[in-house]
Design a protein around this motif. Structure first.
Motif, PDB file in Angstrom:
ATOM      1  N   TRP A   1      12.731  -2.604  13.952  1.00  0.00           N
ATOM      2  CA  TRP A   1      11.939  -1.859  13.015  1.00  0.00           C
ATOM      3  C   TRP A   1      12.713  -0.686  12.642  1.00  0.00           C
ATOM      4  N   VAL A   2      12.699  -0.161  11.419  1.00  0.00           N
ATOM      5  CA  VAL A   2      12.974   1.115  11.005  1.00  0.00           C
ATOM      6  C   VAL A   2      11.857   2.130  10.539  1.00  0.00           C
ATOM      7  N   VAL A   3      12.068   3.202  10.857  1.00  0.00           N
ATOM      8  CA  VAL A   3      10.855   3.927  10.697  1.00  0.00           C
ATOM      9  C   VAL A   3      11.080   5.320   9.812  1.00  0.00           C
ATOM     10  N   TYR A   4      10.613   5.850   8.774  1.00  0.00           N
ATOM     11  CA  TYR A   4      10.649   6.886   7.985  1.00  0.00           C
ATOM     12  C   TYR A   4       9.449   7.789   8.363  1.00  0.00           C
ATOM     13  N   HIS A   5       9.667   9.043   8.996  1.00  0.00           N
ATOM     14  CA  HIS A   5       8.684  10.023   9.033  1.00  0.00           C
ATOM     15  C   HIS A   5       8.990  11.267   8.576  1.00  0.00           C
ATOM     16  N   ARG A   6       8.122  11.984   7.746  1.00  0.00           N
ATOM     17  CA  ARG A   6       8.518  13.045   7.117  1.00  0.00           C
ATOM     18  C   ARG A   6       8.524  14.354   8.087  1.00  0.00           C
ATOM     19  N   GLY A   7       8.368  14.091   9.422  1.00  0.00           N
ATOM     20  CA  GLY A   7       8.557  15.242  10.520  1.00  0.00           C
ATOM     21  C   GLY A   7       9.833  15.024  10.796  1.00  0.00           C
ATOM     22  N   ILE A   8      10.714  14.166  10.388  1.00  0.00           N
ATOM     23  CA  ILE A   8      12.200  14.323  10.757  1.00  0.00           C
ATOM     24  C   ILE A   8      12.941  14.421   9.497  1.00  0.00           C
ATOM     25  N   GLY A   9      12.224  13.966   8.290  1.00  0.00           N
ATOM     26  CA  GLY A   9      13.088  14.056   6.977  1.00  0.00           C
ATOM     27  C   GLY A   9      13.772  12.920   6.542  1.00  0.00           C
ATOM     28  N   ASN A  10      14.559  12.718   5.325  1.00  0.00           N
ATOM     29  CA  ASN A  10      15.100  11.665   4.746  1.00  0.00           C
ATOM     30  C   ASN A  10      16.376  11.277   5.382  1.00  0.00           C
ATOM     31  N   THR A  11      16.871  12.140   6.204  1.00  0.00           N
ATOM     32  CA  THR A  11      18.527  11.713   6.671  1.00  0.00           C
ATOM     33  C   THR A  11      18.314  11.146   8.042  1.00  0.00           C
ATOM     34  N   LYS A  12      17.207  10.840   8.293  1.00  0.00           N
ATOM     35  CA  LYS A  12      17.228  10.234   9.949  1.00  0.00           C
ATOM     36  C   LYS A  12      16.021   9.161   9.839  1.00  0.00           C
ATOM     37  N   SER A  13      16.179   8.339  10.920  1.00  0.00           N
ATOM     38  CA  SER A  13      15.282   7.286  10.996  1.00  0.00           C
ATOM     39  C   SER A  13      14.898   7.279  12.434  1.00  0.00           C
ATOM     40  N   LEU A  14      13.717   6.567  13.066  1.00  0.00           N
ATOM     41  CA  LEU A  14      13.303   5.910  14.110  1.00  0.00           C
ATOM     42  C   LEU A  14      13.393   4.732  14.257  1.00  0.00           C
ATOM     43  N   THR A  15      13.107   4.036  15.402  1.00  0.00           N
ATOM     44  CA  THR A  15      13.190   2.769  15.723  1.00  0.00           C
ATOM     45  C   THR A  15      11.763   2.321  16.588  1.00  0.00           C
ATOM     46  N   LEU A  16      10.683   1.742  15.804  1.00  0.00           N
ATOM     47  CA  LEU A  16       9.409   1.328  16.358  1.00  0.00           C
ATOM     48  C   LEU A  16       9.609   0.466  17.759  1.00  0.00           C
ATOM     49  N   SER A  17      10.469  -0.407  17.477  1.00  0.00           N
ATOM     50  CA  SER A  17      10.810  -1.211  18.690  1.00  0.00           C
ATOM     51  C   SER A  17      11.563  -1.096  19.965  1.00  0.00           C
ATOM     52  N   THR A  18      12.038   0.129  19.860  1.00  0.00           N
ATOM     53  CA  THR A  18      12.717   0.669  21.248  1.00  0.00           C
ATOM     54  C   THR A  18      12.340   2.142  21.367  1.00  0.00           C
ATOM     55  N   THR A  19      12.867   2.854  22.346  1.00  0.00           N
ATOM     56  CA  THR A  19      12.443   3.941  22.733  1.00  0.00           C
ATOM     57  C   THR A  19      13.546   5.150  22.074  1.00  0.00           C
ATOM     58  N   ALA A  20      14.586   4.406  21.336  1.00  0.00           N
ATOM     59  CA  ALA A  20      15.450   5.427  20.939  1.00  0.00           C
ATOM     60  C   ALA A  20      15.248   6.671  20.120  1.00  0.00           C
ATOM     61  N   ALA A  21      15.696   7.635  20.468  1.00  0.00           N
ATOM     62  CA  ALA A  21      15.695   8.913  19.612  1.00  0.00           C
ATOM     63  C   ALA A  21      16.100   8.714  18.147  1.00  0.00           C
ATOM     64  N   GLU A  22      15.816   9.783  17.309  1.00  0.00           N
ATOM     65  CA  GLU A  22      16.149   9.720  15.939  1.00  0.00           C
ATOM     66  C   GLU A  22      17.549   9.600  15.718  1.00  0.00           C
ATOM     67  N   ASP A  23      17.816   8.716  14.706  1.00  0.00           N
ATOM     68  CA  ASP A  23      19.176   8.248  14.361  1.00  0.00           C
ATOM     69  C   ASP A  23      19.703   8.991  12.853  1.00  0.00           C
ATOM     70  N   THR A  24      21.033   9.333  12.964  1.00  0.00           N
ATOM     71  CA  THR A  24      21.416  10.062  11.697  1.00  0.00           C
ATOM     72  C   THR A  24      22.690   9.263  11.137  1.00  0.00           C
ATOM     73  N   SER A  25      22.947   8.214  11.782  1.00  0.00           N
ATOM     74  CA  SER A  25      24.337   7.540  11.748  1.00  0.00           C
ATOM     75  C   SER A  25      24.189   6.803  10.416  1.00  0.00           C
ATOM     76  N   ILE A  26      23.008   6.333   9.945  1.00  0.00           N
ATOM     77  CA  ILE A  26      23.289   5.694   8.497  1.00  0.00           C
ATOM     78  C   ILE A  26      22.207   6.418   7.682  1.00  0.00           C
ATOM     79  N   ALA A  27      22.513   6.229   6.205  1.00  0.00           N
ATOM     80  CA  ALA A  27      21.643   6.818   5.296  1.00  0.00           C
ATOM     81  C   ALA A  27      20.674   5.848   5.054  1.00  0.00           C
ATOM     82  N   TYR A  28      19.668   5.218   6.062  1.00  0.00           N
ATOM     83  CA  TYR A  28      18.495   4.492   5.666  1.00  0.00           C
ATOM     84  C   TYR A  28      17.665   4.582   4.408  1.00  0.00           C
TER      85      TYR A  28
END
Length: 886
Positions: free
Chosen positions: A411-438
């Motif tokens: 899963w990929v997650v947009y959240h206004r609290g981290i903005g449009n350059t980052k994403s989170l992954t609902l199905s894992t514990t991973a921190a915010e990801d900035t490596s890809i312009a989701y």
């Protein structure tokens, strides 16, 4: 208001239509799975009555029957009745889960070995017996099982002259039937008495809070394998046909039991039935109305077993229950025994453990599609940066969850609290990801969201792949009575690593999802139904990214305006760490939108199953007492998960078991009919509950959500011994009564001599209401027209009528003399508010109830205090405080 008018208003949203409340679009519902445990057929369907209008079926009304006490009868034969060898019978029945091993009678004549009996067995199968002159002509039972908490159309047509001509259908599908006796002989339909909802030879085979509608009998045989014959009784969408259609057939018996007809009205030719007890027409129907349902998402988790999270929605459809799992990267799966239907009052589930494990504890979170709250979009990826996907949320999304349906991607997650350059992954514990312009570094808008290119990963925009997106709004203030309240917020906060980190939402939440965005950690899910306990262990362990079972730990508490972190764990309150959250407001529908029985209920312990006390609604606080023996009256709340005793000053203790959506307290395997509970549901304008920590500040204001000025407040120190302090508007904020004794009103600084307002109440700086290091609970009560009344009366020493503005009398009355000593008298209609002796309890005493006095009598507008009442209730010129509920 007609169904059509309601639908037009709903379609218009809040623009000139009925207000929309969080109650209408979100539900957290707890239930125990049945797992197909009734009978030999394990494909039983179980209804989950969340109150959310997801689908088009189940519209309209039916008649509700209480156990053994409500039924219809006719003391003479049906007009024009005759014996015969053929008949067609149809009815719609809504069965609640069984509470005993007795049959539930649908239709019967006067006694055993005569006439006919049509009943539901204790294993939820249908049975039928018929006789002629004492000789059995029919005995059958189905192995097909009827659903619980859902309507079933039962359709039977038999021809005793030909054993090939016999059909039974449940909900338009042929049932499996065993015929033990099927003789070529007349059925003795002509009998002197006829019953619906009970059998004439006893009172142990009645209905138990079950519903009936459209009960039909004629003496025509119909070949039910021919679809057109079934369409007379059930339409192609699985709804009931028009009452006029059935009445036009001139059957011997057609009892609609819907709003347009009096209970017991026979629209057929055989004559009306008499209503016994109080069968009640309610909003729980059998009709299919296209466009009625909002659609939405049902997210289900087994709390006691390591099953996956299962997400099923109306946009992807319900054929074979296509599911996706928040804790997995697997593609969409199907399960024919998962969610079966969406209806006017929730949904139904099959036997699969993830939705309905036998004996398992489950939770379903339902999100209805609603502008400025929640939307669902499916789309096909195109692999191109700037791919704009349209939506109908009607506001800018605060959070978006996206899942690839056709490939095993996370899963990929947009959240206004981290903005449009980052994403989170609902199905894992991973921190915010900035490596890809989701999100293509582009903010979503009120009409669309934008996707970037993600190479061959296919996470949210691979060409040709299918995706679903769940969109959640943020702070859209379009809800509530005046359409100016927010019901959802998506935001962020910084952890402190210390207890007391307070987050202001502007409302009290009932559901929270929290994720550390600055580091690897779980997606914690909290809700007040499972338990967010003030200063105690919360129901934790359910995480969107994990199949883990539920546990308990002290993470947080809710306040009237938000939530407060009480724990210091890194998953939700690590020092200097950043967290994103989604919060949903607690129910905000006002008392005026409810019947009194949807806000207050009293029950006694007559079942070995759980919950012990049945309310029909989520219980927010309760009183409990075993009335026939010496003992304490317990006062407990969902917010605290603890109980105190009204006659003593002791601190809170115990665990009162609020882990239910329609009742209170675990069943103990045995019963005690003298064990009573009085149960309240919070609603603006009726009652509210506030848990708060003292700070020793004089004149401190404590926010509440009663929505009107409280007329009665009960405040108690929870973690140390102290009196129960009682404020009443009639005495003023400079005086208090004491719940645990019989003293007259006395001066106090507990309320800082400041009257409460519709938003807050004021406390002093003493330990009775605001000592530093102490925890408190406050119960707030108000007059709700036609539902509750807080007031005073002046005693006369003669019979005294107390007008509360009710129409059918008071079900609950609490009275305290305030100008002199006097006990706290508690009366209720379950134990008896009658013209004779009326049992009462004293909340300030441990004594058993008194049953041999007549101090109170029924009155349609409220209650009457009799001339025989003592000075504690009716001294000439005495002043009395009362609280009554219709």
């Amino acid at each position: 208001m007609s169904v059509g008018t309601k639908l037009l208003q709903a379609a218009a949203g809040n623009a000139g239509g009925d207000p929309t409340y969080v109650d209408d679009v979100f539900s957290c519902f707890l239930y125990e799975g049945t797992g197909g445990s009734y009978g030999v057929n394990t494909s039983i369907v179980h209804g989950i009555q969340t109150g959310i209008r997801l689908g088009d079926s189940g519209v309209g009304t039916s008649t509700k029957f209480a156990h053994n006490t409500d039924f219809l009868s006719r003391s003479s034969d049906l007009t024009g009745n005759a014996d015969g060898k053929t008949f067609t019978f149809s009815c719609w029945v809504f069965l609640t889960p069984k509470i005993d091993d007795n049959q539930r009678t649908l239709y019967a004549t006067d006694s055993s070995d005569n006439g006919i009996l049509i009943a539901i067995q204790s294993n939820n199968t249908l049975s039928m017996e018929a006789w002629n002159g004492g000789v059995r002509t029919l005995q059958l039972s189905t192995t097909t099982v009827l659903p619980t908490n859902a309507f079933t159309n039962i359709l039977v047509s038999l021809d005793f002259a030909n054993s090939s001509n016999r059909y039974i259908y449940f909900n338009d599908e042929a049932a499996t039937v065993t015929y033990n006796t099927y003789n070529n002989a007349n059925v003795e339909f002509t009998r002197s008495t006829h019953y619906i909802g009970i059998w004439g030879n006893g009172s142990t085979r009645g209905l138990h809070n079950d519903n009936l509608a459209h009960l039909y009998l004629d003496y025509t045989y119909r070949d039910l394998s021919t679809e057109s014959n079934r369409r007379i009784f059930i339409d192609a969408n699985g709804g009931s046909t028009a009452a006029s259609t059935l009445a036009a057939l001139n059957p011997i018996m057609y009892i609609p039991m819907t709003t347009a007809y009096a209970v017991g009205k026979n629209a057929g030719t055989g004559g009306d039935f008499t209503s016994n007890g109080s069968p009640t027409i309610v909003e729980n129907g059998t009709e299919y109305v296209s466009g009625n349902g909002r659609g939405g998402l049902v997210w289900t988790k087994n709390r006691t077993n390591t099953n996956d999270h299962n997400l099923v929605d109306s946009v992807r459809g319900l054929t074979n229950s296509p599911y996706i799992r928040s804790n997995s990267n697997t593609s969409q799966g199907t399960d024919g025994n998962g969610i079966q239907t969406f209806n006017n009052n929730g949904h139904t589930v099959g036997r699969t453990a993830g939705w309905n494990e036998s004996g398992g504890d489950l939770v379903s979170w339902t999100f209805a599609k609603q502008e400025k709250f929640f939307d669902i979009v499916t789309y096909t990826g195109n692999g191109s940066a700037g791919h704009a996907v349209s939506h109908n949320l009607g506001s800018v999304p605060g959070m978006i969850l996206i899942k690839n349906l056709s490939a095993g991607e996370h899963w990929v997650v947009y959240h206004r609290g981290i903005g449009n350059t980052k994403s989170l992954t609902l199905s894992t514990t991973a921190a915010e990801d900035t490596s890809i312009a989701y999100w293509n570094n582009t903010d979503p808008t009120s009409t669309h969201f934008t996707l970037g290119t993600v190479g061959s990963g296919g996470i949210n925009n691979e060409s040709g792949r299918s995706y679903v997106a769940y969109l959640f709004a943020h702070d859209a203030q379009d809800f509530g009575t005046d359409s100016d309240e927010a019901i959802i917020k998506c935001d962020s906060y910084t952890g402190t690593g210390s207890a007391g980190n307070s987050i202001n939402l502007g409302f009290e939440p009932q559901w929270l999802m929290i994720k550390q965005s600055s580091g690897a950690n779980d997606w914690y899910m909290y809700d007040t139904m499972r338990g967010i306990v003030a200063d105690g262990n919360d129901a934790v362990g359910l995480k969107a990214n994990s199949e883990d079972v539920e546990g308990s730990s002290n993470h947080l508490s809710v306040t009237a305006t938000g939530f407060e972190l009480e724990g210091t764990g890194g998953g939700y309150n690590g020092s200097g760490q950043t967290y994103v959250y989604m919060a949903i407001r607690r129910p905000n529908k006002p008392a005026s939108e409810f019947a009194a029985t949807d806000l207050f209920m009293q029950d006694n312990d007559t079942t070995t199953t759980s919950p012990k006390y049945d309310s029909g609604f989520p219980v927010d606080f309760a009183l409990q007492n075993t009335v026939d023996e010496t003992g304490y009256t317990q006062f407990s709340s969902r917010l605290t998960g603890k109980q105190m005793y009204t006659s003593v000053t002791d601190a809170e203790e115990g665990s009162p078991e609020y882990d239910y959506s329609t009742g209170f307290k675990d069943g103990g395997g045995s019963t005690n009919a003298d064990d009573y509970a009085w149960m309240w549901r919070r609603a603006p304008g009726f009652v509210d509950v506030v848990a708060y920590a003292g700070n020793n500040t004089l004149g401190r204001t404590v926010a509440h959500n009663l929505g009107v000025t409280p007329e009665l407040m009960i405040v108690k120190l929870r973690n140390s011994a102290k009196d129960w302090y009682v404020y009443s508007s009639s005495q003023g904020a400079g005086k208090r009564l004491t719940l645990n004794d019989n003293s007259a009103a006395s001066n106090t600084g507990a309320f800082n001599d400041t009257a409460p307002t519709a938003a807050s109440f004021t406390v002093g700086d003493g330990s009775e209401s605001n000592g530093s290091g102490y925890n408190y609970i406050a119960y707030l009560f108000a007059t709700a027209d036609g539902i509750s009344k807080v007031g005073t009366y002046t005693g006369t020493g003669s019979d005294l009528n107390v007008d509360c503005g009710f129409s059918a009398g008071a079900r609950f009355v609490l009275i305290k003399r305030s100008d002199s000593t006097g006990d706290w008298y508690l009366y209720d209609s379950s134990r008896g508010i009658v013209a004779g002796d009326d049992p009462y309890l004293l909340l300030n005493s441990t004594a058993a109830q008194v049953t041999n006095t007549d101090y109170i009598d029924p009155l349609s507008s409220g209650f009457t205090v009799t001339s025989s009442a003592p000075a504690g209730l009716n001294a000439s010129s005495g002043t009395y405080l009362f609280y009554a509920i219709a």
